[in-house]
Write a protein that holds these residues in place. Structure first.
Motif, PDB file in Angstrom:
ATOM      1  N   ARG A 101       0.853  -1.185   0.000  1.00  0.00           N
ATOM      2  CA  ARG A 101       0.000   0.000   0.000  1.00  0.00           C
ATOM      3  C   ARG A 101       0.890   1.236   0.000  1.00  0.00           C
ATOM      4  N   ILE A 102       0.620   2.148  -0.905  1.00  0.00           N
ATOM      5  CA  ILE A 102       1.401   3.384  -1.001  1.00  0.00           C
ATOM      6  C   ILE A 102       0.788   4.394  -0.043  1.00  0.00           C
ATOM      7  N   THR A 103       1.478   4.698   1.032  1.00  0.00           N
ATOM      8  CA  THR A 103       0.930   5.534   2.096  1.00  0.00           C
ATOM      9  C   THR A 103       1.528   6.939   2.113  1.00  0.00           C
ATOM     10  N   CYS A 104       2.557   7.190   1.307  1.00  0.00           N
ATOM     11  CA  CYS A 104       3.204   8.504   1.281  1.00  0.00           C
ATOM     12  C   CYS A 104       3.168   9.067  -0.141  1.00  0.00           C
ATOM     13  N   ASN A 105       3.431  10.348  -0.231  1.00  0.00           N
ATOM     14  CA  ASN A 105       3.464  10.998  -1.534  1.00  0.00           C
ATOM     15  C   ASN A 105       4.869  10.848  -2.127  1.00  0.00           C
ATOM     16  N   HIS A 106       4.953  10.253  -3.306  1.00  0.00           N
ATOM     17  CA  HIS A 106       6.258   9.974  -3.913  1.00  0.00           C
ATOM     18  C   HIS A 106       6.348  10.643  -5.281  1.00  0.00           C
ATOM     19  N   ARG A 107       6.479  11.960  -5.283  1.00  0.00           N
ATOM     20  CA  ARG A 107       6.561  12.685  -6.550  1.00  0.00           C
ATOM     21  C   ARG A 107       7.864  12.393  -7.292  1.00  0.00           C
ATOM     22  N   GLU A 108       8.842  11.803  -6.586  1.00  0.00           N
ATOM     23  CA  GLU A 108      10.096  11.454  -7.251  1.00  0.00           C
ATOM     24  C   GLU A 108       9.900  10.372  -8.307  1.00  0.00           C
ATOM     25  N   TYR A 109       8.794   9.626  -8.231  1.00  0.00           N
ATOM     26  CA  TYR A 109       8.542   8.564  -9.204  1.00  0.00           C
ATOM     27  C   TYR A 109       7.425   8.916 -10.178  1.00  0.00           C
ATOM     28  N   GLU A 110       7.012  10.173 -10.219  1.00  0.00           N
ATOM     29  CA  GLU A 110       6.023  10.580 -11.213  1.00  0.00           C
ATOM     30  C   GLU A 110       6.587  10.404 -12.619  1.00  0.00           C
ATOM     31  N   GLN A 111       5.749   9.991 -13.524  1.00  0.00           N
ATOM     32  CA  GLN A 111       6.168   9.848 -14.917  1.00  0.00           C
ATOM     33  C   GLN A 111       5.895  11.160 -15.641  1.00  0.00           C
TER      34      GLN A 111
END
Length: 464
Positions: free
Chosen positions: A213-223
């Motif tokens: 489950r992705i529980t944090c914001n991970h803008r580093e992996y945005e496409q």
């Protein structure tokens, strides 16, 4: 005004005579098994080879001893403890990476160069002249899968010193893990029977949860699509290294309000470099720009990851803003963005990344309009001692991440010719952008002291 001066190693050319590469296997039989990498290890952004280089001076007490022979033997003995490094990577279902512990060994090259350490000059820093000769790219060895996980070249110098260069498959270890292995080799080279820090595999500690489950914001992996061709081209690149010592940091800190004076050197310098680099590249005001900070997460866990863990244990937290805001706001704006990005990394954040990797196919971190910085000042590269003392220089051999030029810079500990301790930072930019970067740097530092710039090896240092 900046004063151009030639680098002592600017025109250095030398010949390297290499022996044939060989495989160095563990000195004793090791377990034949398959070991899974963690879900942090096998993300796309770590599937590349990373080079480091160590320069060692001659030592009268080691006269007559062959560093290549001593290190080769020590590598074989260290691989008994670090036997996964002697195996080969395989890829399973869902792109899962694993080590087939075959015991085949690591690649080793011994060589001789008709040059002395002194000829490299007082300022040993990337980019190094004739780098390709100091770590030979053995044909067919650079792929991530089914090839040796480590390549080592030991090059003897005319003065009795030597150069130790190593290339690591990054999925296996981060800087801390690599230095741990190098120290194991060094301890054995100095006579130890086993490493003082025993290796710990335990990659399961950084695997995705049973119910990801992705529980944090991970803008580093945005496409992010590269709609305006902003990924830096390979041609016409300028490579320079910049020195930041006490006076440089003092000049930069004067740009900040009192409540930000307690920010770390890392936070302040990272904000500056991000801002200067953005100004140099001249993106449109509305374009998003990103700074990615490498954050070691070992101590973020409760309990901390075990001593001896040598897998990748860091995150790529990111700060995002528009190019216009970054350029127009005071430096303190960028500093706060960097501080918040660093603070995002927690144990939960790491588990969330591992879960994201499994759920989204192990994506690469975003490189479009991104700048990544990695502080290796505490990694300990310069402390590695094979018996000839500490390295005259130890650390990354160049900037960049894999085959992507200009995206990353390392913060490397450095002492200049005047004995001042600071950081040397390799930067890679298109030539015109590099000129603008230097101008921006000078506009800040010239108020305090003159800046000197060299070409080819491209070093900036303060003339205090």
């Amino acid at each position: 005004m900046a004063m151009a001066v030639p680098s002592s190693s600017e025109s250095l050319v030398f010949t390297v005579r290499r022996g044939k590469e060989e495989l160095v296997a563990p000195a004793k039989p090791t377990p034949r098994e398959v070991k899974l990498l963690s879900d942090i290890d096998d993300q796309e952004g770590l599937r590349f080879q990373i080079p480091v280089i160590q320069f060692y001076r001659s030592d009268p007490s080691m006269e007559g001893k062959d560093p290549a022979l001593i290190i080769r033997k020590a590598v074989a003995e260290a691989l008994v403890f670090y036997y996964p490094f002697a195996g080969r990577l395989r890829e399973g279902p869902a792109r899962k990476l694993m080590v087939d512990c075959t015991g085949e060994g690591v690649l080793f090259v011994e060589a001789d160069a008709d040059v002395t350490l002194a000829q490299f000059g007082d300022a040993l820093q990337p980019p190094f002249p004739c780098w390709e000769e100091l770590l030979y790219d053995v044909p067919g060895s650079a792929q991530v899968l089914n090839t040796p996980l480590i390549l080592i070249q030991v090059t003897r110098l005319k003065c009795g010193g030597f150069i130790f260069a190593l290339r690591l498959n990054h999925t296996m270890s981060d800087a801390a893990g690599l230095v741990q292995f190098m120290n194991a080799v060094a301890e054995i080279a100095r006579g130890a029977r086993e490493p003082s820090v025993q290796p710990v595999w335990r990659r399961d500690l950084l695997n995705a949860r049973v119910q990801p489950r992705i529980t944090c914001n991970h803008r580093e992996y945005e496409q992010v699509p590269d709609t305006k061709g902003t990924i830096i081209p390979l041609d016409d690149m300028a490579h320079r290294s910049f020195f930041f010592g006490p006076s440089e940091f003092s000049a930069i800190r004067r740009l900040l309000p009192p409540h930000q004076q307690r920010c770390s050197d890392f936070e302040i310098l990272t904000a500056c470099l991000w801002r200067w680099r953005t100004i140099a590249l001249q993106p449109d005001n509305e374009e998003e720009v990103r700074i990615i900070c490498i954050v070691n997460a070992r101590a973020k866990f409760n309990p901390p990851l075990p001593t001896g863990y040598y897998g990748n244990a860091f995150a790529f937290p990111v700060a995002v803003t528009s190019a216009g805001k970054l350029r127009e706001n005071p430096l303190g704006y960028a500093v706060e963005l960097v501080r918040k990005a660093k603070a995002d990394v927690t144990e939960e954040y790491m588990h969330s990344i591992a879960d994201l990797m499994v759920l989204k196919g192990r994506p690469h971190f975003t490189v479009v309009r991104s700048y990544l910085v990695s502080d290796v000042t505490r990694a300990g590269f310069g402390e590695v001692d094979f018996g000839w003392g500490k390295a005259a220089y130890g650390g990354p051999a160049k900037g960049g991440v894999g085959a992507i030029p200009g995206v990353a810079s390392f913060y490397i500990p450095f002492t200049n010719a005047k004995g001042e301790r600071g950081l040397v930072i390799p930067i890679c930019l298109p030539s015109e952008a590099m000129d603008r970067f230097v101008q921006e740097l000078e506009s800040i530092l010239n108020n305090s002291h003159r800046v000197t710039v060299t070409s080819a090896s491209r070093f900036i240092s303060s003339s205090l």
